[in-house]
Design a protein around this motif. Structure first.
Motif, PDB file in Angstrom:
ATOM      1  N   LEU A  60       5.525  -2.731   4.074  1.00  0.00           N
ATOM      2  CA  LEU A  60       6.865  -2.709   4.655  1.00  0.00           C
ATOM      3  C   LEU A  60       7.251  -1.285   5.040  1.00  0.00           C
ATOM      4  CD1 LEU A  60       8.713  -5.088   2.181  1.00  0.00           C
ATOM      5  CD2 LEU A  60       7.966  -5.607   4.497  1.00  0.00           C
ATOM      6  N   PRO A  61       8.042  -1.136   6.100  1.00  0.00           N
ATOM      7  CA  PRO A  61       8.437   0.213   6.529  1.00  0.00           C
ATOM      8  C   PRO A  61       9.098   1.033   5.421  1.00  0.00           C
ATOM      9  CG  PRO A  61       9.016  -1.376   8.211  1.00  0.00           C
ATOM     10  CD  PRO A  61       8.524  -2.163   7.023  1.00  0.00           C
ATOM     11  N   ARG A  62       9.858   0.398   4.556  1.00  0.00           N
ATOM     12  CA  ARG A  62      10.539   1.150   3.497  1.00  0.00           C
ATOM     13  C   ARG A  62       9.559   1.674   2.453  1.00  0.00           C
ATOM     14  NH1 ARG A  62      12.828  -4.264   1.041  1.00  0.00           N
ATOM     15  NH2 ARG A  62      11.132  -4.678  -0.411  1.00  0.00           N
ATOM     16  N   ASP A  63       8.394   1.034   2.339  1.00  0.00           N
ATOM     17  CA  ASP A  63       7.388   1.437   1.358  1.00  0.00           C
ATOM     18  C   ASP A  63       6.252   2.247   1.984  1.00  0.00           C
ATOM     19  OD1 ASP A  63       8.829  -0.046  -0.511  1.00  0.00           O
ATOM     20  OD2 ASP A  63       7.664  -1.858  -0.106  1.00  0.00           O
ATOM     21  N   ARG A  64       6.266   2.396   3.281  1.00  0.00           N
ATOM     22  CA  ARG A  64       5.147   3.010   3.991  1.00  0.00           C
ATOM     23  C   ARG A  64       4.924   4.469   3.600  1.00  0.00           C
ATOM     24  NH1 ARG A  64       2.145   1.499   8.522  1.00  0.00           N
ATOM     25  NH2 ARG A  64       1.246   3.255   9.636  1.00  0.00           N
ATOM     26  N   THR A  65       5.974   5.255   3.475  1.00  0.00           N
ATOM     27  CA  THR A  65       5.820   6.671   3.143  1.00  0.00           C
ATOM     28  C   THR A  65       5.171   6.843   1.782  1.00  0.00           C
ATOM     29  OG1 THR A  65       7.758   7.217   4.471  1.00  0.00           O
ATOM     30  CG2 THR A  65       7.034   8.857   2.883  1.00  0.00           C
ATOM     31  N   ALA A  66       5.635   6.087   0.802  1.00  0.00           N
ATOM     32  CA  ALA A  66       5.050   6.174  -0.536  1.00  0.00           C
ATOM     33  C   ALA A  66       3.590   5.733  -0.501  1.00  0.00           C
ATOM     34  CB  ALA A  66       5.839   5.319  -1.512  1.00  0.00           C
ATOM     35  N   TYR A  67       3.297   4.688   0.255  1.00  0.00           N
ATOM     36  CA  TYR A  67       1.919   4.207   0.363  1.00  0.00           C
ATOM     37  C   TYR A  67       1.027   5.269   1.002  1.00  0.00           C
ATOM     38  CZ  TYR A  67      -2.100   1.375   1.611  1.00  0.00           C
ATOM     39  OH  TYR A  67      -3.374   0.889   1.747  1.00  0.00           O
ATOM     40  N   LEU A  68       1.501   5.876   2.095  1.00  0.00           N
ATOM     41  CA  LEU A  68       0.710   6.891   2.788  1.00  0.00           C
ATOM     42  C   LEU A  68       0.483   8.114   1.902  1.00  0.00           C
ATOM     43  CD1 LEU A  68       2.217   6.700   6.374  1.00  0.00           C
ATOM     44  CD2 LEU A  68       0.050   5.773   5.585  1.00  0.00           C
ATOM     45  N   ASN A  69       1.513   8.546   1.192  1.00  0.00           N
ATOM     46  CA  ASN A  69       1.358   9.687   0.286  1.00  0.00           C
ATOM     47  C   ASN A  69       0.337   9.391  -0.803  1.00  0.00           C
ATOM     48  OD1 ASN A  69       3.118  11.418   1.597  1.00  0.00           O
ATOM     49  ND2 ASN A  69       4.886  10.713   0.429  1.00  0.00           N
ATOM     50  N   HIS A  70       0.397   8.193  -1.371  1.00  0.00           N
ATOM     51  CA  HIS A  70      -0.554   7.805  -2.415  1.00  0.00           C
ATOM     52  C   HIS A  70      -1.970   7.750  -1.837  1.00  0.00           C
ATOM     53  CE1 HIS A  70      -2.223   5.887  -5.916  1.00  0.00           C
ATOM     54  NE2 HIS A  70      -2.678   4.901  -5.161  1.00  0.00           N
ATOM     55  N   CYS A  71      -2.117   7.192  -0.646  1.00  0.00           N
ATOM     56  CA  CYS A  71      -3.419   7.084  -0.002  1.00  0.00           C
ATOM     57  C   CYS A  71      -3.993   8.474   0.270  1.00  0.00           C
ATOM     58  CB  CYS A  71      -3.291   6.296   1.296  1.00  0.00           C
ATOM     59  SG  CYS A  71      -4.827   6.119   2.213  1.00  0.00           S
ATOM     60  N   LEU A  72      -3.177   9.384   0.797  1.00  0.00           N
ATOM     61  CA  LEU A  72      -3.650  10.745   1.092  1.00  0.00           C
ATOM     62  C   LEU A  72      -4.015  11.491  -0.192  1.00  0.00           C
ATOM     63  CD1 LEU A  72      -1.157  11.688   3.925  1.00  0.00           C
ATOM     64  CD2 LEU A  72      -3.609  11.278   4.171  1.00  0.00           C
ATOM     65  N   ASP A  73      -3.237  11.285  -1.244  1.00  0.00           N
ATOM     66  CA  ASP A  73      -3.561  11.914  -2.548  1.00  0.00           C
ATOM     67  C   ASP A  73      -4.888  11.385  -3.081  1.00  0.00           C
ATOM     68  OD1 ASP A  73      -1.253  13.415  -2.443  1.00  0.00           O
ATOM     69  OD2 ASP A  73      -0.112  12.066  -3.761  1.00  0.00           O
ATOM     70  N   THR A  74      -5.105  10.092  -2.928  1.00  0.00           N
ATOM     71  CA  THR A  74      -6.353   9.486  -3.385  1.00  0.00           C
ATOM     72  C   THR A  74      -7.544  10.041  -2.617  1.00  0.00           C
ATOM     73  OG1 THR A  74      -5.152   7.457  -3.905  1.00  0.00           O
ATOM     74  CG2 THR A  74      -7.537   7.284  -3.774  1.00  0.00           C
ATOM     75  N   LEU A  75      -7.400  10.180  -1.297  1.00  0.00           N
ATOM     76  CA  LEU A  75      -8.486  10.731  -0.495  1.00  0.00           C
ATOM     77  C   LEU A  75      -8.749  12.191  -0.854  1.00  0.00           C
ATOM     78  CD1 LEU A  75      -7.799   9.221   3.046  1.00  0.00           C
ATOM     79  CD2 LEU A  75      -9.631   8.628   1.472  1.00  0.00           C
TER      80      LEU A  75
END
Length: 79
Positions: A60-75
């Protein structure tokens, strides 16, 4: 009322669509900036990968920023 609708329609038709930032091409950059361009390109590719994952998982758009930050941290942690 008709002139307002006409003006609004013209304004919508005249607007240009926003384009995403193009990937940096290190070969087209001056040699002294090539290393920074390569780092920027790698970061852009990571961001696109995470964006595609978010699209596939229908985040969801409201959760996208948190998801992207978590994904980038994981990478970043994998490297």
């Amino acid at each position: 009322m008709k002139p307002i609708i006409f003006i609004a329609a013209v304004a919508l038709l005249a607007a240009t669509p926003a384009r995403a930032q193009a990937l940096v091409d290190p070969s087209k950059v001056a040699p002294e900036y090539r290393e920074a361009a390569e780092k920027r390109r790698a970061e852009q590719i990571r961001q696109r990968e995470c964006g595609l994952k978010a699209d596939l998982e229908k985040v969801l758009p409201r959760d996208r920023t948190a998801y992207l930050n978590h994904c980038l941290d994981t990478l970043a942690a994998k490297q």
